[in-house]
Write a protein that holds these residues in place. Structure first.
Motif, PDB file in Angstrom:
ATOM      1  N   VAL A  82       0.852  -1.190   0.000  1.00 41.92           N
ATOM      2  CA  VAL A  82       0.000   0.000   0.000  1.00 41.92           C
ATOM      3  C   VAL A  82       0.887   1.239   0.000  1.00 41.92           C
ATOM      4  CG1 VAL A  82      -1.775   1.281   1.248  1.00 41.92           C
ATOM      5  CG2 VAL A  82      -1.819  -1.221   1.236  1.00 41.92           C
ATOM      6  N   PRO A  83       0.659   2.172  -0.921  1.00 39.23           N
ATOM      7  CA  PRO A  83       1.501   3.370  -0.985  1.00 39.23           C
ATOM      8  C   PRO A  83       1.413   4.224   0.270  1.00 39.23           C
ATOM      9  CG  PRO A  83       0.182   3.126  -2.972  1.00 39.23           C
ATOM     10  CD  PRO A  83      -0.345   2.131  -1.991  1.00 39.23           C
ATOM     11  N   THR A  84       2.484   4.935   0.548  1.00 39.28           N
ATOM     12  CA  THR A  84       2.528   5.866   1.679  1.00 39.28           C
ATOM     13  C   THR A  84       2.046   7.242   1.226  1.00 39.28           C
ATOM     14  OG1 THR A  84       4.409   4.682   2.627  1.00 39.28           O
ATOM     15  CG2 THR A  84       4.027   6.917   3.416  1.00 39.28           C
ATOM     16  N   PRO A  85       1.185   7.899   1.986  1.00 32.95           N
ATOM     17  CA  PRO A  85       0.766   9.255   1.612  1.00 32.95           C
ATOM     18  C   PRO A  85       1.951  10.220   1.590  1.00 32.95           C
ATOM     19  CG  PRO A  85      -0.621   8.376   3.368  1.00 32.95           C
ATOM     20  CD  PRO A  85       0.532   7.442   3.232  1.00 32.95           C
ATOM     21  N   ASP A  86       1.754  11.323   0.907  1.00 36.15           N
ATOM     22  CA  ASP A  86       2.787  12.358   0.909  1.00 36.15           C
ATOM     23  C   ASP A  86       3.078  12.806   2.334  1.00 36.15           C
ATOM     24  OD1 ASP A  86       2.844  12.256  -1.830  1.00 36.15           O
ATOM     25  OD2 ASP A  86       1.462  13.944  -2.089  1.00 36.15           O
ATOM     26  N   LYS A 110      -4.140  12.670  -0.001  1.00 38.03           N
ATOM     27  CA  LYS A 110      -4.967  11.476   0.038  1.00 38.03           C
ATOM     28  C   LYS A 110      -4.272  10.410   0.856  1.00 38.03           C
ATOM     29  CE  LYS A 110      -6.928  12.467  -4.514  1.00 38.03           C
ATOM     30  NZ  LYS A 110      -6.124  13.656  -4.769  1.00 38.03           N
ATOM     31  N   VAL A 111      -5.058   9.551   1.475  1.00 37.15           N
ATOM     32  CA  VAL A 111      -4.536   8.470   2.302  1.00 37.15           C
ATOM     33  C   VAL A 111      -4.879   7.141   1.632  1.00 37.15           C
ATOM     34  CG1 VAL A 111      -4.547   7.376   4.559  1.00 37.15           C
ATOM     35  CG2 VAL A 111      -4.817   9.851   4.387  1.00 37.15           C
ATOM     36  N   PRO A 112      -3.937   6.506   0.943  1.00 36.03           N
ATOM     37  CA  PRO A 112      -4.220   5.183   0.351  1.00 36.03           C
ATOM     38  C   PRO A 112      -4.491   4.152   1.436  1.00 36.03           C
ATOM     39  CG  PRO A 112      -2.244   6.174  -0.629  1.00 36.03           C
ATOM     40  CD  PRO A 112      -2.593   6.994   0.584  1.00 36.03           C
ATOM     41  N   MET A 113      -5.560   3.400   1.262  1.00 31.81           N
ATOM     42  CA  MET A 113      -5.877   2.335   2.205  1.00 31.81           C
ATOM     43  C   MET A 113      -6.746   1.306   1.508  1.00 31.81           C
ATOM     44  SD  MET A 113      -8.789   4.018   4.694  1.00 31.81           S
ATOM     45  CE  MET A 113      -7.764   5.389   5.207  1.00 31.81           C
ATOM     46  N   SER A 114      -6.743   0.098   2.026  1.00 32.93           N
ATOM     47  CA  SER A 114      -7.612  -0.961   1.535  1.00 32.93           C
ATOM     48  C   SER A 114      -8.574  -1.318   2.647  1.00 32.93           C
ATOM     49  CB  SER A 114      -6.777  -2.185   1.120  1.00 32.93           C
ATOM     50  OG  SER A 114      -7.621  -3.219   0.648  1.00 32.93           O
ATOM     51  N   ILE A 135      -6.125  -1.629   5.772  1.00 28.90           N
ATOM     52  CA  ILE A 135      -4.688  -1.781   5.537  1.00 28.90           C
ATOM     53  C   ILE A 135      -4.102  -0.467   5.026  1.00 28.90           C
ATOM     54  CG2 ILE A 135      -2.895  -3.127   4.380  1.00 28.90           C
ATOM     55  CD1 ILE A 135      -4.878  -5.358   3.984  1.00 28.90           C
ATOM     56  N   ILE A 136      -3.044  -0.014   5.681  1.00 28.18           N
ATOM     57  CA  ILE A 136      -2.312   1.177   5.269  1.00 28.18           C
ATOM     58  C   ILE A 136      -0.831   0.811   5.152  1.00 28.18           C
ATOM     59  CG2 ILE A 136      -3.948   2.807   6.268  1.00 28.18           C
ATOM     60  CD1 ILE A 136      -2.159   3.023   8.732  1.00 28.18           C
ATOM     61  N   SER A 137      -0.020   1.766   4.773  1.00 27.27           N
ATOM     62  CA  SER A 137       1.412   1.497   4.653  1.00 27.27           C
ATOM     63  C   SER A 137       2.062   1.494   6.038  1.00 27.27           C
ATOM     64  CB  SER A 137       2.092   2.547   3.770  1.00 27.27           C
ATOM     65  OG  SER A 137       2.239   3.767   4.477  1.00 27.27           O
ATOM     66  N   PRO A 138       3.132   0.717   6.223  1.00 29.35           N
ATOM     67  CA  PRO A 138       3.826   0.723   7.526  1.00 29.35           C
ATOM     68  C   PRO A 138       4.317   2.098   7.934  1.00 29.35           C
ATOM     69  CG  PRO A 138       4.575  -1.113   6.160  1.00 29.35           C
ATOM     70  CD  PRO A 138       3.725  -0.238   5.278  1.00 29.35           C
ATOM     71  N   ASN A 139       4.781   2.884   6.963  1.00 32.54           N
ATOM     72  CA  ASN A 139       5.274   4.226   7.283  1.00 32.54           C
ATOM     73  C   ASN A 139       4.167   5.121   7.809  1.00 32.54           C
ATOM     74  OD1 ASN A 139       7.875   3.592   6.549  1.00 32.54           O
ATOM     75  ND2 ASN A 139       7.693   4.398   4.470  1.00 32.54           N
ATOM     76  N   TYR A 140       2.963   4.968   7.241  1.00 28.12           N
ATOM     77  CA  TYR A 140       1.868   5.820   7.703  1.00 28.12           C
ATOM     78  C   TYR A 140       1.389   5.391   9.083  1.00 28.12           C
ATOM     79  CZ  TYR A 140      -1.975   9.099   7.400  1.00 28.12           C
ATOM     80  OH  TYR A 140      -2.825  10.157   7.637  1.00 28.12           O
ATOM     81  N   LEU A 141       1.449   4.098   9.398  1.00 26.52           N
ATOM     82  CA  LEU A 141       1.127   3.665  10.761  1.00 26.52           C
ATOM     83  C   LEU A 141       2.092   4.305  11.750  1.00 26.52           C
ATOM     84  CD1 LEU A 141      -0.524   1.872  12.698  1.00 26.52           C
ATOM     85  CD2 LEU A 141       1.183   0.082  12.324  1.00 26.52           C
ATOM     86  N   HIS A 142       3.372   4.372  11.371  1.00 28.57           N
ATOM     87  CA  HIS A 142       4.356   5.031  12.232  1.00 28.57           C
ATOM     88  C   HIS A 142       3.999   6.505  12.420  1.00 28.57           C
ATOM     89  CE1 HIS A 142       8.280   5.903  14.020  1.00 28.57           C
ATOM     90  NE2 HIS A 142       8.367   6.939  13.203  1.00 28.57           N
ATOM     91  N   THR A 143       3.545   7.145  11.356  1.00 21.63           N
ATOM     92  CA  THR A 143       3.180   8.563  11.426  1.00 21.63           C
ATOM     93  C   THR A 143       2.029   8.787  12.395  1.00 21.63           C
ATOM     94  OG1 THR A 143       3.925   9.017   9.159  1.00 21.63           O
ATOM     95  CG2 THR A 143       2.294  10.534  10.095  1.00 21.63           C
ATOM     96  N   ILE A 144       0.962   8.011  12.267  1.00 20.18           N
ATOM     97  CA  ILE A 144      -0.203   8.257  13.123  1.00 20.18           C
ATOM     98  C   ILE A 144       0.076   7.848  14.569  1.00 20.18           C
ATOM     99  CG2 ILE A 144      -1.800   8.041  11.187  1.00 20.18           C
ATOM    100  CD1 ILE A 144      -2.577   5.287  12.188  1.00 20.18           C
ATOM    101  N   ASN A 145       0.923   6.847  14.761  1.00 24.49           N
ATOM    102  CA  ASN A 145       1.250   6.435  16.128  1.00 24.49           C
ATOM    103  C   ASN A 145       2.066   7.490  16.871  1.00 24.49           C
ATOM    104  OD1 ASN A 145      -0.075   3.992  16.353  1.00 24.49           O
ATOM    105  ND2 ASN A 145       1.634   2.794  15.558  1.00 24.49           N
ATOM    106  N   ASN A 146       2.694   8.377  16.129  1.00 24.71           N
ATOM    107  CA  ASN A 146       3.543   9.402  16.745  1.00 24.71           C
ATOM    108  C   ASN A 146       2.934  10.795  16.676  1.00 24.71           C
ATOM    109  OD1 ASN A 146       6.402   8.197  17.505  1.00 24.71           O
ATOM    110  ND2 ASN A 146       5.741   7.182  15.626  1.00 24.71           N
ATOM    111  N   SER A 147       1.659  10.878  16.310  1.00 24.36           N
ATOM    112  CA  SER A 147       1.011  12.183  16.213  1.00 24.36           C
ATOM    113  C   SER A 147      -0.460  12.047  16.566  1.00 24.36           C
ATOM    114  CB  SER A 147       1.159  12.760  14.801  1.00 24.36           C
ATOM    115  OG  SER A 147       0.322  13.894  14.636  1.00 24.36           O
ATOM    116  N   LYS A 148      -0.879  12.714  17.628  1.00 23.81           N
ATOM    117  CA  LYS A 148      -2.284  12.691  17.999  1.00 23.81           C
ATOM    118  C   LYS A 148      -3.148  13.329  16.913  1.00 23.81           C
ATOM    119  CE  LYS A 148      -1.131  13.048  22.928  1.00 23.81           C
ATOM    120  NZ  LYS A 148      -1.223  13.893  24.136  1.00 23.81           N
ATOM    121  N   ILE A 149      -2.617  14.343  16.283  1.00 23.37           N
ATOM    122  CA  ILE A 149      -3.373  15.033  15.236  1.00 23.37           C
ATOM    123  C   ILE A 149      -3.609  14.115  14.054  1.00 23.37           C
ATOM    124  CG2 ILE A 149      -3.250  16.894  13.528  1.00 23.37           C
ATOM    125  CD1 ILE A 149      -1.862  18.583  15.658  1.00 23.37           C
ATOM    126  N   PHE A 150      -2.560  13.433  13.583  1.00 22.32           N
ATOM    127  CA  PHE A 150      -2.713  12.547  12.441  1.00 22.32           C
ATOM    128  C   PHE A 150      -3.582  11.336  12.782  1.00 22.32           C
ATOM    129  CE2 PHE A 150       0.763  14.862  10.437  1.00 22.32           C
ATOM    130  CZ  PHE A 150       0.391  14.818   9.101  1.00 22.32           C
TER     131      PHE A 150
END
Length: 300
Positions: A82-86, A110-114, A135-150
Motif C-alpha cells: 500500500v503506498p505511503t501518503p505524501d 490522500k490516504v491510500p488504504m484498503s 490496511i495502510i502502509s507501515p510508514n503511515y502507521l508510524h506517522t499516526i502512532n507518533n502524532s495525535k493530530i494525524f
C-alpha cells in the motif's frame, strides 16, 4: 472499558471542530476527496488486474454501531504494497482542514488504504461482534502512532470510508486497545494491481520506472449545468499522444484515472460527485490531442 484499554478520543485532534457549519453532504464530499480506498471485495472476472496482499497487525480500535449498539472492532493493519501518503507536517494538515471551509478549495492530500469486508468474530467475553480490516502502509502507521493530530484525522476518514463502503455508522468515541493488535482472523485482501504499481516508488520493476517518469497532464473539468450538475465533462490535454489506442481511461465511483502507453502521462484524481460508471464515455481528438470524458452524475 476493558482493562488495559485507552480512550484516545479526548486526547486526539477533533477534526469535527474544524468542520463546524458544513453540511453532512459537504463533509462526506470532503472525506471522499481525502480518501484513496482500494476495493477489496471479490475480484471480478479479470483477475489478472488484481493481486492479494497480506495484512500485518498494527493496532485495534473498539467502537459501536450506532444503530444496533453492537461492538465493532477495526483492525488497523499494514502492508508494504500500500503506498505511503505524501509527507506533510501537522501544521500543514491543520491549515488544509481550515482552508476546506472554502467549497472551491482543491484537496491535494490522500490516504491510500484498503478497506476489507465485515467479518463476524467473538470478543473476549464470548459475545458476537463485527470486525473490519483496514490496511495502510507501515510508514503511515508510524506517522499516526507518533502524532495525535494525524491519528485523529486518520480515524475520521476511516469512519467515513466504512460508512460509504459498508453503510455502517460507527460511534466516533472509540478506544485504542492496548493489549490487542487485532481481533479475530486477518484475511488477505484483493487490490487492483494497477493502483499499486502506479504508486510504489521504491520498487525496481520497469513498470514503476515508467510511471515515475509520467507527467500530470493539463486538464479542466466542467459541471453541466453549473448548479446540481447532470454531467461532469473532463478535457485532458495529451499533446504527445497520437492515437486513442494509446489512452487508458478508468472511471470509478468517484475517481478518474487516465494513463497512456507509453507512460508519458498519468492523471489520478477524485471527484466531488458519485458517477454512473456504466454510462461514462470518452473520445480522443487526434487533431487537438484532447481527450474528452463525459461522466453522468448519480442522482440520489
Amino acid at each position: 472499558m476493558e482493562q488495559g484499554d485507552t480512550d484516545r478520543t479526548s486526547e486526539l485532534f477533533n477534526v469535527g471542530s474544524k468542520l463546524e457549519g458544513m453540511s453532512d453532504e459537504e463533509i462526506q464530499e470532503l472525506y471522499q476527496n481525502l480518501l484513496t480506498s482500494n476495493d477489496s471485495n471479490t475480484p471480478p472476472a479479470s483477475e489478472h488486474n488484481w493481486s492479494k496482499i497480506k495484512p500485518t497487525p498494527g493496532c485495534c480500535i473498539k467502537t459501536k454501531n450506532t444503530k444496533t449498539n453492537e461492538k465493532v472492532f477495526i483492525n488497523i493493519c499494514t502492508s508494504s504494497s500500500v503506498p505511503t501518503p505524501d509527507s506533510i507536517t501537522e501544521e500543514k494538515l491543520l491549515k488544509m482542514l481550515d482552508n476546506l471551509e472554502n467549497p472551491n478549495q482543491m484537496v491535494d492530500y490522500k490516504v491510500p488504504m484498503s478497506v476489507g469486508p465485515p467479518h463476524a468474530e467473538i470478543d473476549n467475553k464470548g459475545n458476537g461482534c463485527t470486525a473490519y480490516d483496514v490496511i495502510i502502509s507501515p510508514n503511515y502507521l508510524h506517522t499516526i502512532n507518533n502524532s495525535k493530530i494525524f491519528f485523529g484525522f486518520f480515524m475520521s476518514i476511516v469512519f467515513e470510508a466504512l460508512l460509504n463502503k459498508h453503510e455502517v455508522d460507527l460511534e466516533r468515541k472509540w478506544i485504542l486497545l492496548k493489549t490487542k493488535k487485532f481481533l479475530g482472523s486477518l484475511d488477505n485482501q484483493a487490490v487492483r494491481k494497477q493502483t499499486l504499481i502506479q504508486e510504489l516508488p521504491s520498487s525496481t520493476s520497469p513498470l514503476v520506472s515508467e510511471v515515475a517518469s509520467a507527467k500530470k497532464p493539463k486538464f479542466e473539468i466542467v459541471k453541466e449545468p453549473e448548479n446540481d450538475p447532470d454531467f461532469l465533462i473532463a478535457e485532458i490535454k495529451l499533446p504527445e499522444i497520437k492515437s486513442a489506442k494509446s489512452v487508458i481511461v478508468d472511471v470509478g465511483k468517484d475517481r478518474l484515472v487516465v494513463c497512456t502507453r507509453p507512460k508519458l502521462y498519468e492523471l489520478d484524481i477524485f471527484l466531488p460527485y458519485s458517477l454512473v460508471q456504466e454510462e461514462c464515455g470518452s473520445q480522443f481528438n487526434i487533431q487537438s490531442h484532447i481527450l474528452t470524458i463525459t461522466m453522468p452524475v448519480l442522482k440520489h
